[in-house]
Design an enzyme around this catalytic site. Structure first.
Site, PDB file in Angstrom:
ATOM      1  CB  CYS A   1      -6.637   2.171  -0.937  1.00  0.00           C
ATOM      2  SG  CYS A   1      -6.407   0.933   0.347  1.00  0.00           S
TER       3      CYS A   1
ATOM      4  CB  CYS B   1      -3.627   1.990   1.048  1.00  0.00           C
ATOM      5  SG  CYS B   1      -4.032   0.500   0.134  1.00  0.00           S
TER       6      CYS B   1
END
Length: 104
Positions: A32, A29
């Site tokens: 993230c 991600c």
């Protein structure tokens, strides 16, 4: 420092007396990865006031199911074992600090 933990350690921390700030993330991600240094910075800012951890949702799917996590990054604050608040998506250090000040 924000420690990556598993479900058992997570459940153990929820029984503690300090708020738990958990960054639910995945290694693939992009947002993230952008949020990780922000979480490190705010963990230093709130040192001693809360426990900061991160959980890889791909390695701990049971926690994803338990908390209905559909999107990441998701930062959840737990107080007295219960989810008190959550912040979805990337946020700046100032936005994350403002969010955490409501719960810590």
């Amino acid at each position: 420092m924000v420690e990556q933990i598993n479900k058992d350690k997570f459940d153990e921390l929820l029984k503690g007396d300090k708020p738990v700030v958990c960054d639910f993330f995945a290694t693939w991600c992009g947002p993230c990865k952008m949020l990780a240094p922000v979480m490190e910075q705010v963990s230093e800012q709130f040192d001693g006031k809360a426990v900061f951890v991160k959980v890889d949702i791909d390695k701990e799917p049971e926690l994803s199911i338990r908390y209905g996590i559909m999107s990441i990054p998701l930062v959840s604050v737990f107080k007295n074992g219960e989810e008190a608040g959550k912040s979805l998506g990337y946020t700046s250090k100032s936005e994350m600090t403002e969010f955490l000040n409501k719960y810590i």
